[in-house]
Design an enzyme around this catalytic site. Structure first.
Site, PDB file in Angstrom:
ATOM      1  N   GLY A 365      -2.222   5.190   3.890  1.00 54.32           N
ATOM      2  CA  GLY A 365      -1.384   4.215   3.191  1.00 54.32           C
ATOM      3  C   GLY A 365      -1.754   4.113   1.730  1.00 54.32           C
ATOM      4  N   TRP A 368      -0.439   7.167   0.058  1.00 57.65           N
ATOM      5  CA  TRP A 368       1.016   7.058  -0.099  1.00 57.65           C
ATOM      6  C   TRP A 368       1.365   6.395  -1.428  1.00 57.65           C
ATOM      7  CZ3 TRP A 368       4.158   2.683  -0.623  1.00 57.65           C
ATOM      8  CH2 TRP A 368       5.524   2.896  -0.478  1.00 57.65           C
ATOM      9  N   HIS A 369       0.537   5.437  -1.854  1.00 54.37           N
ATOM     10  CA  HIS A 369       0.840   4.713  -3.083  1.00 54.37           C
ATOM     11  C   HIS A 369       0.633   5.552  -4.330  1.00 54.37           C
ATOM     12  CE1 HIS A 369       0.785   1.117  -0.510  1.00 54.37           C
ATOM     13  NE2 HIS A 369       1.456   0.534  -1.475  1.00 54.37           N
ATOM     14  N   GLY A 370      -0.205   6.571  -4.260  1.00 52.17           N
ATOM     15  CA  GLY A 370      -0.388   7.389  -5.442  1.00 52.17           C
ATOM     16  C   GLY A 370      -1.477   8.421  -5.284  1.00 52.17           C
ATOM     17  N   PHE A 523       6.358   4.474  -6.815  1.00 51.63           N
ATOM     18  CA  PHE A 523       5.939   4.936  -5.498  1.00 51.63           C
ATOM     19  C   PHE A 523       7.101   5.513  -4.716  1.00 51.63           C
ATOM     20  CE2 PHE A 523       3.085   1.148  -6.277  1.00 51.63           C
ATOM     21  CZ  PHE A 523       2.094   1.908  -6.836  1.00 51.63           C
TER      22      PHE A 523
END
Length: 523
Positions: A365, A368-370, A523
Site C-alpha cells: 500500500g 502504491w502511493h509512490g 497517485f
C-alpha cells in the site's frame, strides 16, 4: 492565454470579456499547467452545460451512457492530455479479458486470464510509476557489487533516468479495473456484454482521477436505472459539494501555501514547535484535501443519480490504528483487504502469518502511493502498527472493545496516541527526502522552543484560526453534521443557490494565484 486561464480558475467576473473563439479553443484544450479541477470555474461552467443535456437524455439509456463516457474522457483529457488513450486501452483490455473468461472452460484457464489482466495493469503501473525507481535500485546494486569485487567498469556506470509522464489517477483506474476482472473470476458479477458500458464504469468522471475506488458490483447496476434525484439526494449532494469546497479551497490550500509547505521545504529554519505544528497542519491539509475531493466526487455523482460509498469517516477520531484504517480512504483500505490481504491468506493461516500478511499489505500500500523509500517506510510503519495492535488484541481481549464499548478514558488516550502515530507517519509521506525527515525530527526533539508559541500565533493568525476550525469541524458529533445536512436539504431552492454562491464567494476570497491540484492526483 495564461491570464484567461487564471480568470477561469479564480472565478473572475469578467470571465468571457474579449474571449474569442480561438482563445476559447485554447482554453478547452489540454493545459498542463492548469488541469481541470472540481474547484475550478471552468469545471463549474462545463458541468452546468453538461447537466442540461444529461437531464434531457434521462430516458435514453444508451445515449446517456455514450454522452457521459465522452464527457468523462474529455475530463481526463483535460487532466492528462492524449494519455486518455491509456484509460481506453485499460478498459478495452479488461473488457475483452472478462469476455474471454465467460467462455473459458476450467479454473486454470480463468486463472491465466486473471494473471494476464494483472500483467497488463501492473505492467503499466510498473513502467509509469516505478521504472526510474527500479532503475535507480538496480544501478546502485551494480555499483555496490562493483565496489565489493573491484570490477571498475561497474563503478563508473551512469544510467540516464527516463523522463516518464505520470498519467493522473493511473493507480485508481487500474485498481478499479483489476477488481472487476477478479470479481468476474470469483463469480460475484457477470461480465458486461457492451464495451461502452465498461468504459463508462472505468471512466466515470466524478471518481476518475482520485477515487473513491468504486467496485463494479456496486456501480454497474446503477448505470441502467433511471437517474432520478430526489429532493433529499439533491440536498445531500449539495451539502457534500459545499463541504468539499470549504475543506479543499479554504482550509487545505490556505494552510498549505501559507505555512505547511514552508516548514516542510526547510525544516531546519524553524523551531521544533513550528515543525510539530507543521506536521499537525499537514495532517489536516491532506485530510481536507483528499476528503474534500471525495466529498465533491460523491456529491456530484449523487446529483447525477449515482450513489458512492463514504470514503472518509472522521479518521482522526480513531482510538486504534485498526480503526483508523476503517475510517481513512475506505475504498482503498477495503480494496487492499479484499484483493490483497485475503488473497495472501488473511487471518486463515495462523497468527504469525496474519501479522506478515498485514505487514505485506501495508508495505505494498505504501509502494502504491509512490516510488520512494519514504512511502515504503510509511507503509511499513502502518503495517507494523496494525500487526502489533492485532497481537495486543489477541493477548488482551479487553482491547477488542471498540466505539461505545470502550471506556471514555481509554478512548481519549487511544485517540491521542493514534493521532500522533499517524502524524509521525505523515512526516515520511510529505517530506521531500529522508534528509528533510531527519532535519524535522531533529528540530522537534532537540530544538523545540515552546516559548515562541505566542509569537507564532500572532504571526500566523489566519493559519491558526483555520487549523482550529478544521479540527473542531472534524471532531463535531455526527448528529450535528446530520442536522446541518438536513437543514440544507429542507431549504428552498433559492436558499440552496444562495449558499452555493456564498461558498464560491468565500473560495474566491481565499483562492491563491495559480492552480492547487489535489494531493492524490499524483497517485
Amino acid at each position: 492565454m495564461s491570464r484567461i486561464v487564471n480568470q477561469i480558475e479564480a472565478g473572475h467576473p469578467g470571465l468571457f470579456e474579449n474571449l474569442s473563439f480561438d482563445h476559447l479553443g485554447e482554453l478547452l484544450a489540454y493545459q498542463p499547467e492548469a488541469p481541470m479541477l472540481f474547484s475550478s470555474g471552468l469545471f463549474f461552467f462545463l458541468f452546468c452545460i453538461f447537466s442540461v443535456f444529461y437531464v434531457a437524455m434521462r430516458k435514453h439509456t444508451l445515449a446517456r451512457i455514450i454522452y457521459v463516457t465522452l464527457f468523462s474522457l474529455y475530463f481526463y483529457y483535460k487532466s492528462s492530455g492524449l494519455w486518455f488513450g491509456l484509460l481506453v486501452f485499460t478498459a478495452t483490455s479488461d473488457f475483452l479479458i472478462a469476455q474471454l473468461m465467460s467462455y473459458a472452460k476450467g479454473v486454470n484457464k480463468k486463472k491465466a486470464l486473471v494473471v494476464l489482466s494483472l500483467c497488463v495493469n501492473l505492467g503499466m503501473l510498473a513502467y509509469f510509476k516505478y521504472f526510474n525507481f527500479l532503475r535507480d535500485i538496480g544501478t546502485s546494486f551494480l555499483r555496490e557489487m562493483g565496489n565489493l569485487f573491484g570490477y571498475l567498469p561497474w563503478q563508473s556506470l551512469e544510467v540516464e533516468r527516463l523522463d516518464i509522464f505520470l498519467p493522473v489517477g493511473i493507480s485508481f483506474f487500474t485498481f478499479q479495473s483489476i477488481s472487476y476482472v477478479i470479481d468476474v473470476y470469483r463469480g460475484r458479477i457477470q461480465p458486461l456484454t457492451r464495451w461502452i458500458d465498461y468504459v463508462f464504469y472505468v471512466s466515470f468522471f466524478p471518481q476518475l482521477v482520485a477515487g473513491p475506488i468504486v467496485r463494479a458490483r456496486d456501480f454497474i447496476p446503477q448505470i441502467y436505472k433511471d437517474p432520478k434525484v430526489t429532493r433529499a439526494e439533491f440536498g445531500e449532494g449539495l451539502f457534500l459539494i459545499l463541504c468539499g469546497l470549504m475543506k479543499k479551497c479554504v482550509i487545505s490550500d490556505y494552510i498549505s501555501l501559507n505555512f505547511v509547505d514552508r516548514v516542510f521545504d526547510a525544516p531546519a529554519l524553524y523551531t521544533g514547535l513550528e515543525n510539530l505544528l507543521g506536521v499537525y497542519g499537514y495532517a489536516l491539509q491532506i485530510y481536507c484535501d483528499f476528503s474534500g475531493y471525495s466529498d465533491m466526487a460523491i456529491g456530484i455523482a449523487l446529483l447525477l443519480g449515482f450513489r458512492f460509498n463514504i470514503n472518509f469517516d472522521s479518521p482522526y477520531q480513531s482510538a486504534t490504528i485498526t480503526e483508523f484504517w476503517r475510517r481513512w480512504h475506505i475504498s482503498l483500505s477495503s480494496w487492499l483487504k479484499d484483493y490483497l490481504y485475503i488473497s495472501l491468506g488473511g487471518n486463515r493461516k495462523g497468527r504469525m502469518r496474519t501479522y506478515i500478511n498485514l505487514f505485506l499489505t501495508m508495505f505494498l500500500g505504501g509502494l502504491w502511493h509512490g516510488a520512494s523509500v519514504r512511502f515504503i517506510i510509511w507503509g511499513m510503519l502502518h503495517g507494523i502498527a496494525l500487526a502489533i495492535h492485532k497481537a495486543v488484541m489477541a493477548a488482551f481481549p479487553s482491547f477488542k472493545k471498540v466505539g461505545a464499548e470502550m471506556s471514555l478514558g481509554r478512548r481519549i488516550i487511544g485517540t491521542v496516541f493514534t493521532f500522533h502515530l499517524v502524524c509521525f507517519g505523515w512526516i515520511f509521506f510529505r517530506a521531500e527526502s529522508m534528509q528533510k525527515v531527519g532535519e524535522m525530527l531533529t528540530q522537534i526533539t532537540m530544538h523545540f522552543h515552546p516559548e515562541i508559541l505566542g509569537q507564532f500565533v500572532s504571526g500566523y493568525k489566519e493559519v491558526c484560526l483555520l487549523m482550529l476550525l478544521g479540527y473542531l469541524s472534524h471532531f463535531i458529533p455526527k448528529s450535528i453534521e446530520g442536522r446541518m445536512q438536513e437543514a440544507i436539504t429542507r431549504s428552498p431552492l433559492v436558499l440552496q443557490a444562495a449558499l452555493l454562491a456564498l461558498a464560491i464567494f468565500v473560495v474566491v476570497q481565499f483562492k491563491s494565484a495559480g492552480v492547487q491540484p489535489f494531493i492524490y492526483f499524483q497517485f
